[in-house]
Design a protein around this motif. Structure first.
Motif, PDB file in Angstrom:
ATOM      1  N   VAL A   1       0.835  -1.201   0.000  1.00 35.95           N
ATOM      2  CA  VAL A   1       0.000   0.000   0.000  1.00 35.95           C
ATOM      3  C   VAL A   1       0.871   1.253   0.000  1.00 35.95           C
ATOM      4  O   VAL A   1       0.554   2.233  -0.669  1.00 35.95           O
ATOM      5  CB  VAL A   1      -0.951  -0.010   1.222  1.00 35.95           C
ATOM      6  CG1 VAL A   1      -1.725   1.285   1.312  1.00 35.95           C
ATOM      7  CG2 VAL A   1      -1.885  -1.199   1.144  1.00 35.95           C
ATOM      8  N   TRP A   2       1.971   1.236   0.724  1.00 38.61           N
ATOM      9  CA  TRP A   2       2.819   2.413   0.857  1.00 38.61           C
ATOM     10  C   TRP A   2       3.965   2.377  -0.145  1.00 38.61           C
ATOM     11  O   TRP A   2       5.110   2.588   0.191  1.00 38.61           O
ATOM     12  CB  TRP A   2       3.342   2.531   2.292  1.00 38.61           C
ATOM     13  CG  TRP A   2       2.219   2.713   3.232  1.00 38.61           C
ATOM     14  CD1 TRP A   2       1.731   1.803   4.110  1.00 38.61           C
ATOM     15  CD2 TRP A   2       1.391   3.867   3.357  1.00 38.61           C
ATOM     16  NE1 TRP A   2       0.655   2.318   4.781  1.00 38.61           N
ATOM     17  CE2 TRP A   2       0.423   3.583   4.346  1.00 38.61           C
ATOM     18  CE3 TRP A   2       1.364   5.115   2.730  1.00 38.61           C
ATOM     19  CZ2 TRP A   2      -0.549   4.507   4.709  1.00 38.61           C
ATOM     20  CZ3 TRP A   2       0.397   6.028   3.104  1.00 38.61           C
ATOM     21  CH2 TRP A   2      -0.536   5.712   4.087  1.00 38.61           C
ATOM     22  N   ASN A   3       3.610   2.145  -1.379  1.00 36.00           N
ATOM     23  CA  ASN A   3       4.600   2.130  -2.438  1.00 36.00           C
ATOM     24  C   ASN A   3       4.492   3.397  -3.284  1.00 36.00           C
ATOM     25  O   ASN A   3       3.581   4.211  -3.109  1.00 36.00           O
ATOM     26  CB  ASN A   3       4.436   0.881  -3.319  1.00 36.00           C
ATOM     27  CG  ASN A   3       5.019  -0.357  -2.662  1.00 36.00           C
ATOM     28  OD1 ASN A   3       5.490  -0.326  -1.542  1.00 36.00           O
ATOM     29  ND2 ASN A   3       4.981  -1.469  -3.374  1.00 36.00           N
ATOM     30  N   VAL A   4       5.396   3.524  -4.217  1.00 32.44           N
ATOM     31  CA  VAL A   4       5.509   4.723  -5.042  1.00 32.44           C
ATOM     32  C   VAL A   4       4.263   4.972  -5.892  1.00 32.44           C
ATOM     33  O   VAL A   4       3.988   6.103  -6.282  1.00 32.44           O
ATOM     34  CB  VAL A   4       6.790   4.626  -5.909  1.00 32.44           C
ATOM     35  CG1 VAL A   4       6.866   5.718  -6.946  1.00 32.44           C
ATOM     36  CG2 VAL A   4       8.028   4.657  -5.014  1.00 32.44           C
ATOM     37  N   TRP A   5       3.464   3.953  -6.147  1.00 33.56           N
ATOM     38  CA  TRP A   5       2.257   4.140  -6.968  1.00 33.56           C
ATOM     39  C   TRP A   5       1.376   5.249  -6.411  1.00 33.56           C
ATOM     40  O   TRP A   5       0.698   5.939  -7.170  1.00 33.56           O
ATOM     41  CB  TRP A   5       1.463   2.830  -7.103  1.00 33.56           C
ATOM     42  CG  TRP A   5       0.823   2.359  -5.845  1.00 33.56           C
ATOM     43  CD1 TRP A   5       1.342   1.495  -4.926  1.00 33.56           C
ATOM     44  CD2 TRP A   5      -0.463   2.729  -5.345  1.00 33.56           C
ATOM     45  NE1 TRP A   5       0.471   1.308  -3.888  1.00 33.56           N
ATOM     46  CE2 TRP A   5      -0.652   2.050  -4.125  1.00 33.56           C
ATOM     47  CE3 TRP A   5      -1.479   3.555  -5.814  1.00 33.56           C
ATOM     48  CZ2 TRP A   5      -1.813   2.191  -3.364  1.00 33.56           C
ATOM     49  CZ3 TRP A   5      -2.629   3.690  -5.054  1.00 33.56           C
ATOM     50  CH2 TRP A   5      -2.792   3.013  -3.847  1.00 33.56           C
ATOM     51  N   LEU A   6       1.399   5.451  -5.084  1.00 34.11           N
ATOM     52  CA  LEU A   6       0.608   6.534  -4.483  1.00 34.11           C
ATOM     53  C   LEU A   6       1.022   7.897  -5.047  1.00 34.11           C
ATOM     54  O   LEU A   6       0.177   8.763  -5.272  1.00 34.11           O
ATOM     55  CB  LEU A   6       0.795   6.551  -2.967  1.00 34.11           C
ATOM     56  CG  LEU A   6       0.133   5.434  -2.179  1.00 34.11           C
ATOM     57  CD1 LEU A   6       0.640   5.422  -0.747  1.00 34.11           C
ATOM     58  CD2 LEU A   6      -1.364   5.588  -2.227  1.00 34.11           C
ATOM     59  N   LEU A   7       2.320   8.064  -5.268  1.00 35.76           N
ATOM     60  CA  LEU A   7       2.819   9.340  -5.779  1.00 35.76           C
ATOM     61  C   LEU A   7       2.715   9.430  -7.300  1.00 35.76           C
ATOM     62  O   LEU A   7       2.754  10.529  -7.857  1.00 35.76           O
ATOM     63  CB  LEU A   7       4.276   9.549  -5.345  1.00 35.76           C
ATOM     64  CG  LEU A   7       4.545   9.486  -3.838  1.00 35.76           C
ATOM     65  CD1 LEU A   7       6.017   9.725  -3.548  1.00 35.76           C
ATOM     66  CD2 LEU A   7       3.681  10.468  -3.074  1.00 35.76           C
ATOM     67  N   MET A   8       2.576   8.306  -7.961  1.00 33.45           N
ATOM     68  CA  MET A   8       2.488   8.286  -9.419  1.00 33.45           C
ATOM     69  C   MET A   8       1.052   8.331  -9.935  1.00 33.45           C
ATOM     70  O   MET A   8       0.830   8.339 -11.139  1.00 33.45           O
ATOM     71  CB  MET A   8       3.196   7.047  -9.975  1.00 33.45           C
ATOM     72  CG  MET A   8       4.710   7.079  -9.833  1.00 33.45           C
ATOM     73  SD  MET A   8       5.484   8.431 -10.742  1.00 33.45           S
ATOM     74  CE  MET A   8       5.198   7.896 -12.430  1.00 33.45           C
ATOM     75  N   LEU A   9       0.081   8.373  -9.052  1.00 33.38           N
ATOM     76  CA  LEU A   9      -1.325   8.407  -9.480  1.00 33.38           C
ATOM     77  C   LEU A   9      -1.656   9.605 -10.368  1.00 33.38           C
ATOM     78  O   LEU A   9      -2.567   9.545 -11.182  1.00 33.38           O
ATOM     79  CB  LEU A   9      -2.256   8.414  -8.272  1.00 33.38           C
ATOM     80  CG  LEU A   9      -2.588   7.066  -7.666  1.00 33.38           C
ATOM     81  CD1 LEU A   9      -3.453   7.244  -6.426  1.00 33.38           C
ATOM     82  CD2 LEU A   9      -3.267   6.155  -8.662  1.00 33.38           C
TER      83      LEU A   9
END
Length: 194
Positions: free
Chosen positions: A11-19
């Protein structure tokens, strides 16, 4: 930064910032609905890419797609100096990216974007997008993502040239005057960059 990249779905991976990347078109449309003065898609002119520029653009899109996929498996380095340095860099980039979108939305159709973030850089969305990628690279302490950020920044530089060529064709002397008073990249004097 470790030599071998970590691969962990979480859940706390870079995908959060790449959305922002896959949501970018929807964010622009929603911003236009809230504060805009017309259809934002009609304001954005197509860049007149040459054959090589079109290949560079397609390469950049594929690279961004691959970075989004990689971001699912790349953990953020929470509670580390990397994270505490990278996250504010990313947030500043994201906020200024959003300011540029608002500037586009509030510019009347048929006029070049010259206010707000566009007063300091001719391609502020590109500039601040690159700052966001740098922040993600640091927050994840990933040399792979840093390499991606550098390659994307180089590709964007050449694509901005095509975009400006299209703006000159579309807006004429208005855009030429804007180019004469506004640097392409923030912090780089006009004489050194063109």
């Amino acid at each position: 930064m470790s030599l071998i990249p970590a691969f962990e779905i979480g859940v706390w991976n870079v995908w959060l910032l790449m959305l922002y990347f896959p949501l970018h078109p929807f964010i622009m449309i929603a911003t236009d609905k809230l504060v805009g003065v017309g259809d934002i898609n009609k304001k954005m002119t197509e860049a007149p890419f040459t054959g090589i520029e079109k290949k560079m653009f397609n390469s950049m899109v594929i690279l961004m797609f691959l970075a989004c996929i990689y971001s699912i498996f790349l953990p953020l380095k929470l509670a580390t100096p990397w994270f505490y340095i990278g996250l504010p860099v990313y947030i500043v980039g994201l906020l200024m990216f959003m300011v540029a979108i608002v500037n586009i939305a509030t510019t009347p159709h048929g006029q070049p974007f010259t206010k707000g973030a566009y007063r300091y850089s001719r391609p502020p969305m590109t500039f601040w997008g690159n700052v966001m990628h740098l922040g993600v690279s640091v927050a994840s302490a990933s040399w792979v993502f840093l390499l991606f950020s550098v390659v994307v920044a180089v590709l964007f530089h050449y694509l901005v040239v095509a975009e400006e060529r299209g703006c000159l064709e579309y807006y004429g002397d208005n855009y030429r005057e804007y180019m004469n008073r506004t640097p392409r990249w923030i912090g780089i004097p006009k004489s050194a960059q063109e």
